[in-house]
Write a protein that holds these residues in place. Structure first.
Motif, PDB file in Angstrom:
ATOM      1  N   GLU A  76       0.863  -1.369  -0.108  1.00  0.00           N
ATOM      2  CA  GLU A  76      -0.055  -0.129  -0.319  1.00  0.00           C
ATOM      3  C   GLU A  76       0.833   1.381   0.003  1.00  0.00           C
ATOM      4  N   GLU A  77       1.830   1.307   1.072  1.00  0.00           N
ATOM      5  CA  GLU A  77       2.415   2.788   1.259  1.00  0.00           C
ATOM      6  C   GLU A  77       3.729   2.579   1.104  1.00  0.00           C
ATOM      7  N   ILE A  78       4.417   3.384   0.610  1.00  0.00           N
ATOM      8  CA  ILE A  78       5.712   3.791   0.874  1.00  0.00           C
ATOM      9  C   ILE A  78       6.067   4.546   2.031  1.00  0.00           C
ATOM     10  N   VAL A  79       6.558   3.898   3.214  1.00  0.00           N
ATOM     11  CA  VAL A  79       6.709   4.687   4.492  1.00  0.00           C
ATOM     12  C   VAL A  79       8.174   5.232   4.587  1.00  0.00           C
ATOM     13  N   GLY A  80       8.301   6.499   5.137  1.00  0.00           N
ATOM     14  CA  GLY A  80       9.781   6.949   5.377  1.00  0.00           C
ATOM     15  C   GLY A  80       9.678   8.607   4.738  1.00  0.00           C
TER      16      GLY A  80
ATOM     17  N   LEU B 279       9.540  -5.976 -15.243  1.00  0.00           N
ATOM     18  CA  LEU B 279      10.572  -7.136 -15.417  1.00  0.00           C
ATOM     19  C   LEU B 279      11.625  -7.200 -14.234  1.00  0.00           C
ATOM     20  N   ASP B 280      11.150  -8.006 -13.136  1.00  0.00           N
ATOM     21  CA  ASP B 280      11.924  -8.140 -12.088  1.00  0.00           C
ATOM     22  C   ASP B 280      13.091  -8.737 -12.128  1.00  0.00           C
ATOM     23  N   GLU B 281      14.268  -8.356 -11.532  1.00  0.00           N
ATOM     24  CA  GLU B 281      15.525  -9.210 -11.620  1.00  0.00           C
ATOM     25  C   GLU B 281      16.004  -9.284 -13.006  1.00  0.00           C
ATOM     26  N   ILE B 282      16.074  -8.203 -13.852  1.00  0.00           N
ATOM     27  CA  ILE B 282      16.316  -8.137 -15.198  1.00  0.00           C
ATOM     28  C   ILE B 282      17.697  -8.576 -15.141  1.00  0.00           C
TER      29      ILE B 282
ATOM     30  N   ASP C 270       7.360   2.042  13.492  1.00  0.00           N
ATOM     31  CA  ASP C 270       5.997   2.298  14.105  1.00  0.00           C
ATOM     32  C   ASP C 270       4.868   1.646  13.144  1.00  0.00           C
ATOM     33  N   TYR C 271       5.226   1.770  12.041  1.00  0.00           N
ATOM     34  CA  TYR C 271       4.361   1.322  10.922  1.00  0.00           C
ATOM     35  C   TYR C 271       4.041  -0.229  10.838  1.00  0.00           C
ATOM     36  N   PHE C 272       5.293  -0.825  10.917  1.00  0.00           N
ATOM     37  CA  PHE C 272       5.212  -2.208  10.796  1.00  0.00           C
ATOM     38  C   PHE C 272       4.748  -2.799  12.023  1.00  0.00           C
ATOM     39  N   ILE C 273       4.979  -1.962  13.326  1.00  0.00           N
ATOM     40  CA  ILE C 273       4.469  -2.766  14.789  1.00  0.00           C
ATOM     41  C   ILE C 273       2.930  -2.633  14.721  1.00  0.00           C
TER      42      ILE C 273
ATOM     43  N   ASN D  99      17.705  -5.154   4.477  1.00  0.00           N
ATOM     44  CA  ASN D  99      17.027  -4.041   4.259  1.00  0.00           C
ATOM     45  C   ASN D  99      15.562  -4.055   5.023  1.00  0.00           C
ATOM     46  N   ILE D 100      14.463  -3.327   4.174  1.00  0.00           N
ATOM     47  CA  ILE D 100      13.318  -3.434   4.845  1.00  0.00           C
ATOM     48  C   ILE D 100      12.420  -4.504   5.167  1.00  0.00           C
ATOM     49  N   ARG D 101      12.619  -5.459   4.161  1.00  0.00           N
ATOM     50  CA  ARG D 101      12.105  -6.954   4.341  1.00  0.00           C
ATOM     51  C   ARG D 101      12.648  -7.598   5.456  1.00  0.00           C
TER      52      ARG D 101
ATOM     53  N   GLY E 235      18.673  -1.264  -6.566  1.00  0.00           N
ATOM     54  CA  GLY E 235      18.766  -1.047  -5.026  1.00  0.00           C
ATOM     55  C   GLY E 235      19.222  -2.353  -4.509  1.00  0.00           C
ATOM     56  N   GLU E 236      19.588  -2.638  -3.262  1.00  0.00           N
ATOM     57  CA  GLU E 236      19.768  -4.009  -2.731  1.00  0.00           C
ATOM     58  C   GLU E 236      18.714  -4.630  -2.423  1.00  0.00           C
ATOM     59  N   THR E 237      18.688  -5.703  -2.161  1.00  0.00           N
ATOM     60  CA  THR E 237      17.660  -6.708  -1.681  1.00  0.00           C
ATOM     61  C   THR E 237      16.804  -6.228  -0.597  1.00  0.00           C
ATOM     62  N   GLY E 238      15.345  -6.167  -0.918  1.00  0.00           N
ATOM     63  CA  GLY E 238      14.441  -5.745   0.414  1.00  0.00           C
ATOM     64  C   GLY E 238      14.225  -4.395   0.499  1.00  0.00           C
ATOM     65  N   THR E 239      14.718  -3.414  -0.454  1.00  0.00           N
ATOM     66  CA  THR E 239      14.733  -2.004  -0.188  1.00  0.00           C
ATOM     67  C   THR E 239      13.430  -1.594  -0.750  1.00  0.00           C
ATOM     68  N   GLY E 240      12.773  -2.147  -1.196  1.00  0.00           N
ATOM     69  CA  GLY E 240      11.463  -1.739  -1.980  1.00  0.00           C
ATOM     70  C   GLY E 240      11.306  -1.444  -3.239  1.00  0.00           C
ATOM     71  N   LYS E 241      12.048  -2.078  -4.060  1.00  0.00           N
ATOM     72  CA  LYS E 241      12.075  -1.725  -5.532  1.00  0.00           C
ATOM     73  C   LYS E 241      10.764  -2.205  -6.113  1.00  0.00           C
ATOM     74  N   GLU E 242       9.991  -3.298  -5.582  1.00  0.00           N
ATOM     75  CA  GLU E 242       8.842  -3.655  -6.269  1.00  0.00           C
ATOM     76  C   GLU E 242       7.777  -2.603  -5.832  1.00  0.00           C
ATOM     77  N   LEU E 243       7.809  -2.363  -4.713  1.00  0.00           N
ATOM     78  CA  LEU E 243       6.879  -1.295  -4.195  1.00  0.00           C
ATOM     79  C   LEU E 243       6.975  -0.045  -4.969  1.00  0.00           C
ATOM     80  N   VAL E 244       8.138   0.523  -5.353  1.00  0.00           N
ATOM     81  CA  VAL E 244       8.361   1.629  -6.259  1.00  0.00           C
ATOM     82  C   VAL E 244       7.756   1.322  -7.679  1.00  0.00           C
TER      83      VAL E 244
HETATM   84  N1  LIG Z   1       9.137   2.124   2.254  1.00  0.00           N
HETATM   85  C1  LIG Z   1       8.508   1.258   2.704  1.00  0.00           C
HETATM   86  N2  LIG Z   1       7.696   1.293   3.305  1.00  0.00           N
HETATM   87  C2  LIG Z   1       6.987   0.282   3.700  1.00  0.00           C
HETATM   88  N3  LIG Z   1       7.240  -0.750   3.270  1.00  0.00           N
HETATM   89  C3  LIG Z   1       8.279  -1.122   2.415  1.00  0.00           C
HETATM   90  C4  LIG Z   1       8.911  -0.091   2.126  1.00  0.00           C
HETATM   91  N4  LIG Z   1      10.012  -0.398   1.340  1.00  0.00           N
HETATM   92  C5  LIG Z   1       9.911  -1.777   1.375  1.00  0.00           C
HETATM   93  N5  LIG Z   1       8.751  -2.288   1.964  1.00  0.00           N
HETATM   94  C6  LIG Z   1       8.323  -3.639   2.233  1.00  0.00           C
HETATM   95  O1  LIG Z   1       9.431  -4.375   2.261  1.00  0.00           O
HETATM   96  C7  LIG Z   1       9.433  -5.591   1.563  1.00  0.00           C
HETATM   97  C8  LIG Z   1      10.362  -5.731   0.496  1.00  0.00           C
HETATM   98  O2  LIG Z   1      10.219  -4.738  -0.424  1.00  0.00           O
HETATM   99  P1  LIG Z   1      10.203  -5.182  -2.108  1.00  0.00           P
HETATM  100  O3  LIG Z   1       9.966  -6.502  -2.357  1.00  0.00           O
HETATM  101  O4  LIG Z   1       9.563  -4.219  -2.819  1.00  0.00           O
HETATM  102  O5  LIG Z   1      11.900  -5.260  -2.304  1.00  0.00           O
HETATM  103  P2  LIG Z   1      12.648  -5.618  -3.466  1.00  0.00           P
HETATM  104  O6  LIG Z   1      13.470  -4.303  -3.403  1.00  0.00           O
HETATM  105  O7  LIG Z   1      11.919  -5.760  -4.593  1.00  0.00           O
HETATM  106  O8  LIG Z   1      13.783  -6.741  -3.057  1.00  0.00           O
HETATM  107  P3  LIG Z   1      14.252  -7.964  -3.658  1.00  0.00           P
HETATM  108  O9  LIG Z   1      15.566  -7.211  -4.495  1.00  0.00           O
HETATM  109  O10 LIG Z   1      14.676  -8.856  -2.701  1.00  0.00           O
HETATM  110  O11 LIG Z   1      13.280  -8.393  -4.830  1.00  0.00           O
HETATM  111  C9  LIG Z   1       7.933  -5.911   1.073  1.00  0.00           C
HETATM  112  O12 LIG Z   1       6.995  -6.481   1.841  1.00  0.00           O
HETATM  113  C10 LIG Z   1       7.603  -4.160   1.085  1.00  0.00           C
HETATM  114  O13 LIG Z   1       6.329  -3.987   1.233  1.00  0.00           O
END
Ligand SMILES: Nc1ncnc2c1ncn2[C@@H]1O[C@H](COP(=O)(O)OP(=O)(O)OP(=O)(O)O)[C@@H](O)[C@H]1O
Ligand SMILES: [Mg+2]
Length: 530
Positions: free
Chosen positions: A216-220, A316-319, A401-404, A434-436, A246-255
């Motif tokens: 839903e949201e990009i928090v930060g 196209l993820d993991e290009i 805060d958000y995740f809790i 990262n965020i994951r 960006g590194e793994t788990g940084t939120g690329k898919e969210l973006v």
């Molecule tokens: N800014 C953010 N606010 C809230 N949740 C976030 C944020 N960034 C990432 N997340 C959450 O963190 C998790 C990992 O994000 P995402 O899958 O987008 O990462 P990724 O960069 O695609 O990782 P990978 O390279 O491993 O595929 C998801 O559950 C996502 O919802």
């Protein structure tokens, strides 16, 4: 009017009626052409007839009938022509060529028929290719739709011959009916393709909906994340290809989701392809679809993800994981916006916005020869780098805060506070996942939390190897703060650049920035110091 002429006109009218009837009963244009040749036979004999369609700067063969070569039920025009080529021991048929190389180019302005009475003599517009297929002469008539040229119907004969005025006139009348049949066939094909796309889109959307509620949201609120958000907003309005790194788990898919949702394509599907998850031999069929029987197991025709994404966005993820073969195929789609299904000959145009993501350093992959440079340039038109969590420690409190809140709510718990030490340890941890990883750590923590205060067991966040290498072992936060302050004093508050504090400490400027914030150092106090 002379008798023979009247006769010709009468039979012409009958023929037109016959063709019109065929056109209204057969949806398959091949069948229409067959009855057309049969109807003409008493007056003008042809050995083959084909419909060629204008397709941008190209012309492509749409349907054909060859006398004495009936099509098998459901057989495609391509397969028919292949059989013919095989019979003549020729190369597979060419079904598409540039308009400039086709005789249809002479019709664009004039809408006049084109006649070739002997392919031995008149070799223009690749007529020698016709000859190799046994065609000695042909007459081509324009197909018009609302006064616009849409293609031609070509009547071919194995003998050289001239065409009388009466014959030309008859064929012209017939071609008007063929025009209608072709327009209908094309419209029908379009509807069929749209329907298929809609079905697949629906299917994909159902998958997406489940995921979306989590995305839903990009928090930060850190400056580096704000920059990313600003970039998302800017680029979403366009059709520009975006490369998210960006590194793994940084939120690329969210973006990627955010860009799609804010774009004018938001009403259509966002189709995701995980390039790493698909076996190399299936990826082409996944991306581009396949025709029935194109490979073992291809029992049905299937449209690919590029087609499903038409009007929408493909992610196209993991290009970075694409094979070199697929890199070439993708390059073509990006350059020409067209492709063919596996085992198919029809060129499919797509209107797709491409978003790619990778956690690899693509530039490095290019240097190492693992990733095509030209593809890299095509993809990185608008690069978005999602910063690592350790480089934006400012975001940690809000994310926590958000995740809790979300997880506690889901688990039916009431958590009102966060232990101060826990938060500090989180801000100092390097978060390789990262965020994951943060999300997972919090999930575990929430499960373990009994009361109203969220607390992590000491030692939950072990310092990662990367972090250890950049700081002295056993260094306490206090010492770290003193060290950074000392260096800042030296550089008079300068952080980046070759003489900046980051370079002296040996970390990225953004890393140092976040450490400064985490340690609550006032970097501005060093500015005036001499
Ligand atoms: N800014 C953010 N606010 C809230 N949740 C976030 C944020 N960034 C990432 N997340 C959450 O963190 C998790 C990992 O994000 P995402 O899958 O987008 O990462 P990724 O960069 O695609 O990782 P990978 O390279 O491993 O595929 C998801 O559950 C996502 O919802
Ligand atoms: Mg991802």
């Amino acid at each position: 009017m002379a008798e023979p002429d009247r006769h010709a006109i009468e039979t012409g009218a009958q023929l037109v009626l016959r063709v019109a009837k065929a056109a209204s009963t057969h949806l398959d244009l091949g069948d229409v052409l067959e009855s057309l040749v049969a109807g003409l036979r008493p007056q003008v004999r042809f050995d083959a007839v084909a419909v060629v369609i204008l397709d941008g700067d190209y012309v492509r063969m749409h349907s054909a009938h060859i006398e004495g070569m009936p099509r098998n039920p459901g057989e495609s025009m391509f397969s028919l022509l292949s059989r013919r080529a095989e019979e003549l021991k020729l190369d597979p048929p060419e079904t598409k060529r540039p308009l400039s190389q086709s005789h249809i180019s002479t019709m664009t302005g004039s809408h006049l028929p084109y006649v070739c009475s002997d392919t031995d003599v008149q070799t223009k517009f690749g007529a020698e290719k016709y000859r190799r297929h046994g065609i000695r002469s042909f007459i081509s008539l324009p197909l018009l739709k609302h006064g616009t040229l849409i293609g031609s119907v070509d009547f071919m004969s194995m003998e050289k011959r001239e065409f009388s005025e009466g014959e030309v006139q008859l064929l012209q009348e017939v071609s008007e009916i063929v025009s209608i049949a072709v327009s209908n066939a094309l419209a029908f094909e379009e509807i069929k393709a749209l329907k298929e796309q809609l079905q697949l889109e629906n299917h994909i959307l159902q998958d997406e909906i489940v995921q979306r509620s989590i995305y839903e949201e990009i928090v930060g609120s850190s400056t580096s994340l704000q920059k990313v958000l600003a970039a998302i907003e800017k680029v979403s309005a366009t059709d520009t290809t975006v490369l998210i790194t960006g590194e793994t788990g940084t939120g690329k898919e969210l973006v990627a989701h955010a860009i799609h949702r804010l774009s004018p394509r938001a009403g259509r599907a966002l189709v995701k392809v995980n390039c790493a998850a698909l076996p190399a031999e299936l990826i082409a069929s996944e991306l581009f679809g396949h025709e029935k029987g194109s490979f073992t197991g291809a029992l049905q025709q299937r449209i690919g993800r590029f087609e499903a994404a038409n009007g929408g966005t493909i992610f196209l993820d993991e290009i970075g994981e694409l094979t070199s073969e697929m890199q070439i195929a993708l390059l073509r789609v990006l350059q020409e916006k067209e492709f063919e299904r596996v085992g198919g000959n029809k060129t499919i145009h797509t209107d797709v916005r491409v978003i790619a993501a990778t956690n690899r350093d693509l530039e490095h992959e290019v240097e190492e020869g693992r990733f095509r440079k030209d593809l890299y340039y095509r993809l990185s038109v608008f690069p978005v780098e999602v910063p690592a969590l350790r480089d934006r420690a400012d975001d940690i409190p809000v994310l926590v805060d958000y995740f809790i809140a979300r997880l506690a709510n889901r688990m039916g718990k009431r958590i009102l506070q966060i232990d101060k030490r826990t938060l500090e340890s989180m801000q100092q941890y390097s978060w390789p996942g990262n965020i994951r990883e943060l999300q997972n750590v919090i999930e575990r923590g929430v499960i373990l939390t009994g009361g109203e205060v969220f607390r992590l067991e000491p030692g939950t966040l072990r310092t990662s190897r990367a972090e250890k290498s950049t700081s002295t072992p056993g260094q306490q936060p206090g010492e770290k703060k003193a060290e950074i302050e000392a260096v800042l004093k030296e550089t008079r508050g300068r952080i980046s650049g070759p003489d900046g504090a980051a370079a002296k400490i040996g970390v990225a400027a953004s890393t140092l920035e976040s450490r400064i914030r985490a340690l609550k150092i006032n970097k501005h106090q060093f500015r005036g110091d001499r």
